[in-house]
Write a protein that holds these residues in place. Structure first.
Motif, mmCIF file in Angstrom:
data_model
loop_
_atom_site.group_PDB
_atom_site.id
_atom_site.type_symbol
_atom_site.label_atom_id
_atom_site.label_comp_id
_atom_site.label_asym_id
_atom_site.label_seq_id
_atom_site.Cartn_x
_atom_site.Cartn_y
_atom_site.Cartn_z
ATOM 1 N N GLY A 52 33.367 4.885 -53.872
ATOM 2 C CA GLY A 52 32.120 5.001 -54.613
ATOM 3 C C GLY A 52 31.033 4.087 -54.086
ATOM 4 O O GLY A 52 29.883 4.181 -54.514
ATOM 5 N N CYS A 53 31.398 3.209 -53.157
ATOM 6 C CA CYS A 53 30.446 2.239 -52.609
ATOM 7 C C CYS A 53 30.339 2.396 -51.094
ATOM 8 O O CYS A 53 31.262 2.902 -50.446
ATOM 9 C CB CYS A 53 30.891 0.811 -52.919
ATOM 10 S SG CYS A 53 31.093 0.449 -54.675
ATOM 11 N N LEU A 58 32.811 9.463 -51.137
ATOM 12 C CA LEU A 58 32.395 9.629 -52.534
ATOM 13 C C LEU A 58 33.172 10.737 -53.234
ATOM 14 O O LEU A 58 33.360 10.700 -54.456
ATOM 15 C CB LEU A 58 30.889 9.924 -52.602
ATOM 16 C CG LEU A 58 29.939 8.825 -52.112
ATOM 17 C CD1 LEU A 58 28.494 9.208 -52.426
ATOM 18 C CD2 LEU A 58 30.272 7.482 -52.726
ATOM 19 N N TYR A 61 36.073 9.715 -55.448
ATOM 20 C CA TYR A 61 35.887 8.972 -56.692
ATOM 21 C C TYR A 61 36.436 9.764 -57.870
ATOM 22 O O TYR A 61 36.120 10.937 -58.052
ATOM 23 C CB TYR A 61 34.406 8.642 -56.924
ATOM 24 C CG TYR A 61 34.205 7.707 -58.093
ATOM 25 C CD1 TYR A 61 34.350 6.337 -57.930
ATOM 26 C CD2 TYR A 61 33.920 8.196 -59.364
ATOM 27 C CE1 TYR A 61 34.204 5.465 -59.008
ATOM 28 C CE2 TYR A 61 33.768 7.344 -60.437
ATOM 29 C CZ TYR A 61 33.920 5.987 -60.258
ATOM 30 O OH TYR A 61 33.783 5.138 -61.322
ATOM 31 N N TYR A 63 36.867 9.494 -61.996
ATOM 32 C CA TYR A 63 36.402 8.735 -63.161
ATOM 33 C C TYR A 63 37.551 8.238 -64.030
ATOM 34 O O TYR A 63 37.413 7.237 -64.729
ATOM 35 C CB TYR A 63 35.433 9.581 -63.987
ATOM 36 C CG TYR A 63 34.056 9.673 -63.358
ATOM 37 C CD1 TYR A 63 33.095 8.693 -63.586
ATOM 38 C CD2 TYR A 63 33.725 10.737 -62.509
ATOM 39 C CE1 TYR A 63 31.844 8.759 -62.995
ATOM 40 C CE2 TYR A 63 32.473 10.805 -61.912
ATOM 41 C CZ TYR A 63 31.536 9.813 -62.163
ATOM 42 O OH TYR A 63 30.299 9.873 -61.568
ATOM 43 N N TYR A 66 39.339 5.213 -61.866
ATOM 44 C CA TYR A 66 38.494 4.028 -61.753
ATOM 45 C C TYR A 66 37.852 3.630 -63.086
ATOM 46 O O TYR A 66 36.844 2.923 -63.107
ATOM 47 C CB TYR A 66 37.436 4.248 -60.677
ATOM 48 C CG TYR A 66 38.049 4.474 -59.308
ATOM 49 C CD1 TYR A 66 38.744 3.452 -58.676
ATOM 50 C CD2 TYR A 66 37.974 5.717 -58.683
ATOM 51 C CE1 TYR A 66 39.337 3.652 -57.437
ATOM 52 C CE2 TYR A 66 38.564 5.933 -57.438
ATOM 53 C CZ TYR A 66 39.242 4.897 -56.830
ATOM 54 O OH TYR A 66 39.839 5.098 -55.599
ATOM 55 N N TYR A 72 41.127 0.239 -58.814
ATOM 56 C CA TYR A 72 40.656 -0.403 -57.588
ATOM 57 C C TYR A 72 41.749 -1.268 -56.971
ATOM 58 O O TYR A 72 41.891 -1.333 -55.745
ATOM 59 C CB TYR A 72 39.413 -1.246 -57.887
ATOM 60 C CG TYR A 72 38.215 -0.445 -58.300
ATOM 61 C CD1 TYR A 72 37.365 0.127 -57.355
ATOM 62 C CD2 TYR A 72 37.913 -0.244 -59.647
ATOM 63 C CE1 TYR A 72 36.256 0.870 -57.733
ATOM 64 C CE2 TYR A 72 36.808 0.505 -60.042
ATOM 65 C CZ TYR A 72 35.983 1.054 -59.080
ATOM 66 O OH TYR A 72 34.903 1.797 -59.461
ATOM 67 N N THR A 180 23.677 2.946 -54.138
ATOM 68 C CA THR A 180 24.892 3.381 -54.827
ATOM 69 C C THR A 180 24.590 4.596 -55.687
ATOM 70 O O THR A 180 23.556 4.655 -56.355
ATOM 71 C CB THR A 180 25.437 2.250 -55.719
ATOM 72 O OG1 THR A 180 25.605 1.070 -54.927
ATOM 73 C CG2 THR A 180 26.775 2.633 -56.327
ATOM 74 N N ASP A 181 25.483 5.579 -55.684
ATOM 75 C CA ASP A 181 25.323 6.756 -56.531
ATOM 76 C C ASP A 181 25.132 6.309 -57.985
ATOM 77 O O ASP A 181 25.950 5.546 -58.511
ATOM 78 C CB ASP A 181 26.571 7.640 -56.414
ATOM 79 C CG ASP A 181 26.500 8.844 -57.314
ATOM 80 O OD1 ASP A 181 26.870 8.719 -58.504
ATOM 81 O OD2 ASP A 181 26.088 9.917 -56.847
ATOM 82 N N ILE A 184 28.132 6.736 -60.437
ATOM 83 C CA ILE A 184 29.242 5.834 -60.096
ATOM 84 C C ILE A 184 28.876 4.393 -60.429
ATOM 85 O O ILE A 184 29.708 3.632 -60.951
ATOM 86 C CB ILE A 184 29.617 5.983 -58.614
ATOM 87 C CG1 ILE A 184 30.211 7.374 -58.358
ATOM 88 C CG2 ILE A 184 30.595 4.897 -58.185
ATOM 89 C CD1 ILE A 184 30.512 7.671 -56.903
ATOM 90 N N PHE A 188 31.072 1.992 -62.772
ATOM 91 C CA PHE A 188 31.626 0.752 -62.228
ATOM 92 C C PHE A 188 31.095 -0.453 -63.011
ATOM 93 O O PHE A 188 31.814 -1.424 -63.274
ATOM 94 C CB PHE A 188 31.279 0.638 -60.744
ATOM 95 C CG PHE A 188 32.089 -0.376 -59.977
ATOM 96 C CD1 PHE A 188 33.162 -1.054 -60.540
ATOM 97 C CD2 PHE A 188 31.762 -0.676 -58.652
ATOM 98 C CE1 PHE A 188 33.899 -1.994 -59.820
ATOM 99 C CE2 PHE A 188 32.497 -1.614 -57.919
ATOM 100 C CZ PHE A 188 33.562 -2.276 -58.514
#
Length: 252
Positions: A52-53, A58, A61, A63, A66, A72, A180-181, A184, A188
């Protein structure tokens, strides 16, 4: 997809022992560019981006996975196993300090030593514990991010970085946040600022170095003392630096 591609893992250096660098919220592995090269002669340096970073995948990712820091940490363990790490050093900044602790609990053979840069096991105040923020303040911060990702980034970057006399540092952090999205980033941030890892500290058997800055609005000096006192094998070093990102503001 391989874990190496998914997390944009890069390996460099001449040493045999692994040193893994993990970035904080809204950042990527580039944040270690002033620090990691100093260790390349003696260690195998491993850099990566949390999913996600940065230049991670991406599409990977999830949900659900995370929604807690354990997701993580599972990635860190997977990276470690993929690269055959044993007895390595984990260097984690901010939220990645807790991610590293969780990874070392899950796979004790991976890391014998942890360097925890500006860690906080809990940002919200509780009975007998000063995390630095009330729940209302954290909920306000998260609502601001939900409503206006770019505005939050522009406002919070300078606060987190500190060092107002060096605006280029804040600008770099703001730009990183903005890349960053947004969805996300919101997820985060919620995981980061609402997590409570205080009870995990005593379960970590790795030797730990806690590095705290003298002035840090995100993780004050008392939090460093708390982390040191609740880890079984830890020492605390307070460096003469300002802000929450000494890897950028005070790399030496």
């Amino acid at each position: 997809m391989s874990i190496i591609s998914r997390n944009n893992v890069s390996v460099r250096g001449d040493g045999r022992r692994a040193m893994v660098f993990a970035h904080g919220f809204g950042c990527d592995q580039n944040m270690w560019r002033h620090v990691a090269p100093a260790f390349e002669q003696d260690y195998k340096i491993i850099l990566f981006d949390h999913v996600g970073c940065g230049n991670s995948d991406l599409k990977a990712y999830d949900y659900v996975k995370y929604s807690s820091l354990s997701g993580y940490a599972a990635d860190v363990v997977e990276i470690g196993h993929a690269l055959d790490i044993t007895g390595g050093v984990f260097v984690g900044h901010s939220v990645s300090a807790m991610i590293g602790i969780l990874a070392s609990i899950e796979a004790p053979d991976l890391f014998s030593e942890l360097a925890l840069i500006c860690p906080s096991p809990r940002y919200i105040n509780g009975e007998g514990y000063e995390g630095g923020f009330t729940r209302e303040q954290i909920e306000e911060l998260l609502k601001f991010l939900d409503d206006n990702h770019m505005g939050w980034s522009a406002a919070m970057g300078p606060v987190i970085m500190g060092n107002p006399d060096r605006p280029e540092l804040s600008e770099e952090l703001v730009n990183s946040f903005c890349r960053t999205d947004p969805d996300i980033a919101k997820a985060f941030a919620r995981v980061t600022f609402l997590s409570d890892n205080r009870s995990d500290l005593q379960r970590c058997q790795a030797r730990a170095l806690v590095v705290q800055c003298k002035q840090d609005v995100i993780a004050h000096e008392g939090i460093g003392e708390y982390v040191r006192d609740h880890l079984p094998k830890a020492e605390l070093v307070v460096i003469d630096a300002t802000g929450h990102c000494p890897n950028l503001s005070a790399p030496a």
